[in-house]
Design a protein around this motif. Structure first.
Motif, PDB file in Angstrom:
ATOM      1  N   ILE A 188      44.026  49.870  39.709  1.00 35.40           N
ATOM      2  CA  ILE A 188      42.993  49.083  40.379  1.00 35.40           C
ATOM      3  C   ILE A 188      41.651  49.354  39.711  1.00 35.40           C
ATOM      4  O   ILE A 188      41.254  50.499  39.534  1.00 35.40           O
ATOM      5  CB  ILE A 188      42.920  49.427  41.877  1.00 35.40           C
ATOM      6  N   LEU A 232      37.751  48.661  40.184  1.00 34.73           N
ATOM      7  CA  LEU A 232      36.685  48.218  41.083  1.00 34.73           C
ATOM      8  C   LEU A 232      35.527  47.688  40.248  1.00 34.73           C
ATOM      9  O   LEU A 232      34.899  48.428  39.496  1.00 34.73           O
ATOM     10  CB  LEU A 232      36.216  49.378  41.954  1.00 34.73           C
ATOM     11  N   LEU A 248      36.591  50.174  49.072  1.00 32.94           N
ATOM     12  CA  LEU A 248      37.332  51.438  49.135  1.00 32.94           C
ATOM     13  C   LEU A 248      38.093  51.579  50.451  1.00 32.94           C
ATOM     14  O   LEU A 248      39.188  52.151  50.487  1.00 32.94           O
ATOM     15  CB  LEU A 248      36.370  52.610  48.952  1.00 32.94           C
ATOM     16  N   VAL A 254      41.231  49.677  49.898  1.00 34.86           N
ATOM     17  CA  VAL A 254      42.142  50.416  49.017  1.00 34.86           C
ATOM     18  C   VAL A 254      42.806  51.560  49.780  1.00 34.86           C
ATOM     19  O   VAL A 254      44.014  51.774  49.687  1.00 34.86           O
ATOM     20  CB  VAL A 254      41.390  50.955  47.782  1.00 34.86           C
ATOM     21  N   CYS A 291      47.708  53.989  44.385  1.00 37.11           N
ATOM     22  CA  CYS A 291      47.491  53.396  43.069  1.00 37.11           C
ATOM     23  C   CYS A 291      46.454  54.184  42.275  1.00 37.11           C
ATOM     24  O   CYS A 291      45.485  54.696  42.844  1.00 37.11           O
ATOM     25  CB  CYS A 291      47.007  51.952  43.206  1.00 37.11           C
ATOM     26  N   LEU A 323      43.123  54.521  40.230  1.00 42.26           N
ATOM     27  CA  LEU A 323      41.891  53.806  40.584  1.00 42.26           C
ATOM     28  C   LEU A 323      40.796  54.142  39.581  1.00 42.26           C
ATOM     29  O   LEU A 323      40.592  55.304  39.226  1.00 42.26           O
ATOM     30  CB  LEU A 323      41.464  54.231  41.994  1.00 42.26           C
ATOM     31  N   ASP A 353      36.705  52.351  38.025  1.00 39.26           N
ATOM     32  CA  ASP A 353      35.628  51.405  38.308  1.00 39.26           C
ATOM     33  C   ASP A 353      34.909  51.087  37.009  1.00 39.26           C
ATOM     34  O   ASP A 353      35.165  51.698  35.973  1.00 39.26           O
ATOM     35  CB  ASP A 353      34.648  51.971  39.344  1.00 39.26           C
ATOM     36  N   PHE A 376      41.485  58.870  41.245  1.00 40.41           N
ATOM     37  CA  PHE A 376      40.319  58.183  40.704  1.00 40.41           C
ATOM     38  C   PHE A 376      39.827  58.801  39.402  1.00 40.41           C
ATOM     39  O   PHE A 376      39.722  60.018  39.276  1.00 40.41           O
ATOM     40  CB  PHE A 376      39.181  58.214  41.723  1.00 40.41           C
TER      41      PHE A 376
END
Length: 326
Positions: free
Chosen positions: A67, A69, A80, A83, A90, A92, A94, A115
């Motif tokens: 994913i 962002l 968020l 998510v 998943c 993550l 950005d 993340f």
């Protein structure tokens, strides 16, 4: 080998360019945007887009997609939350221009384990789906955070996406990224706004304006809400940089008042620009993702100007290839 699908949340200039670039690289990519007009435009261009965030994230969860962002900082908490509720497992990342603020938001939603922050250093003053370009990131820096928490598998996923989009990867810690971005991105936005305002107050200025004014104010054409969001989110790092710049300008003002030469500022600025023109970016090739101290080594290499142009090998703590997540 089949690559991980990509789910892009936000299909503006950067998110839309990620979708185009990932698709051009042969990746399965789908995305969400809140604007139906943008979704329809993306669909008309042949891309897989929806204005249903729950549907997009459910599909991401089902396919274990990466994913991305790609929404402004103020919209992050809402995204968020979705998510966390729908696709918490998943990987993550950005594409936001401020990393520490995003890191804390992600932490507050309990998603830190999956993340890895990212920031492609590319763009234009335009916005929206129509402004996107599949070649936006070709030979552009794409910062990928190497903070203490990052997992080897997720970092490798984000690295691969950036390379697939044509970028070269610059590894950096989030706080160091924000300090650097304040000087080469956020401060230039404020200077461009100030220059545009100042020139706009002189009747003949726009009639005479040419290359210097055009180049110096280019980013002032950026949507104001985006400029405010990035600068305000990085205020802690931007303030000392702004103070330093104001100090230099005040020295120049004092020199002019006293009829003294401007040598100090002009010579130092010229020298810094010359150093930039000749700045070397050696390729990082001798670090394996997951080896002992790999985060610290990558951060140090990035700090020294090193970049990743082809995928680094990935090892787990035992020096073996990591197992697939599914």
């Amino acid at each position: 080998m089949t690559k991980t699908p990509v789910c892009v949340v936000g299909l503006g200039l950067i998110g839309g360019s990620v979708m185009r670039a990932a698709a051009a690289a042969g990746r399965e990519v789908f995305g969400y945007n809140r604007s139906l007009d943008s979704v329809q435009a993306a669909q008309a261009d042949g891309y897989d887009a929806t204005d249903d965030i729950d549907a997009a994230l459910t599909r991401a969860a089902d396919s274990d997609a990466l994913i991305v962002l790609a929404v402004p900082v103020p919209a992050l908490p809402l995204m968020l939350g979705h998510v966390r509720d729908i696709a918490p497992g998943c990987p993550l990342t950005d594409v936001t221009s401020v990393k520490s603020t995003v890191l804390e938001e992600v932490r507050s939603f309990g998603l830190l384990d999956r993340f890895v922050g990212g920031h492609p250093m590319a763009g234009t003053a335009q916005s929206g789906w129509a402004a996107g370009d599949a070649r936006m990131f070709v030979d552009a820096p794409w910062v990928i955070s190497v903070d203490d928490h990052v997992r080897t598998d997720v970092w490798a996923e984000v690295m691969t996406l950036a390379l697939d989009c044509g970028a070269f990867v610059v590894p950096a810690r989030s706080d160091e990224h924000d300090a650097a971005a304040a000087t080469i991105s956020h401060l230039p936005h404020l200077l461009a706004e100030a220059l545009a305002v100042t020139a706009g107050e002189v009747p003949l200025a726009f009639a005479l304006a040419a290359g210097s004014f055009r180049d110096g104010t280019r980013v002032a054409a950026t949507a104001p809400d985006l400029v405010r969001a990035m600068c305000e989110a990085n205020a802690a790092q931007l303030l000392p940089v702004l103070e330093r710049t104001l100090g230099l300008l005040n020295q120049a003002r004092d020199a002019l008042k006293a009829n003294h030469p401007l040598s100090e500022l002009v010579d130092a600025g010229h020298a810094a620009r010359v150093r930039y023109e000749s700045f070397d970016r050696p390729e990082i090739v001798a670090i394996a993702i997951g080896e002992p101290g790999w985060r610290e080594e990558l951060a140090a290499a990035g700090r020294a100007g090193g970049v990743i142009r082809s995928a680094l090998p990935t090892l787990d703590s035992r020096g073996e290839s990591p197992p697939r997540r599914r």
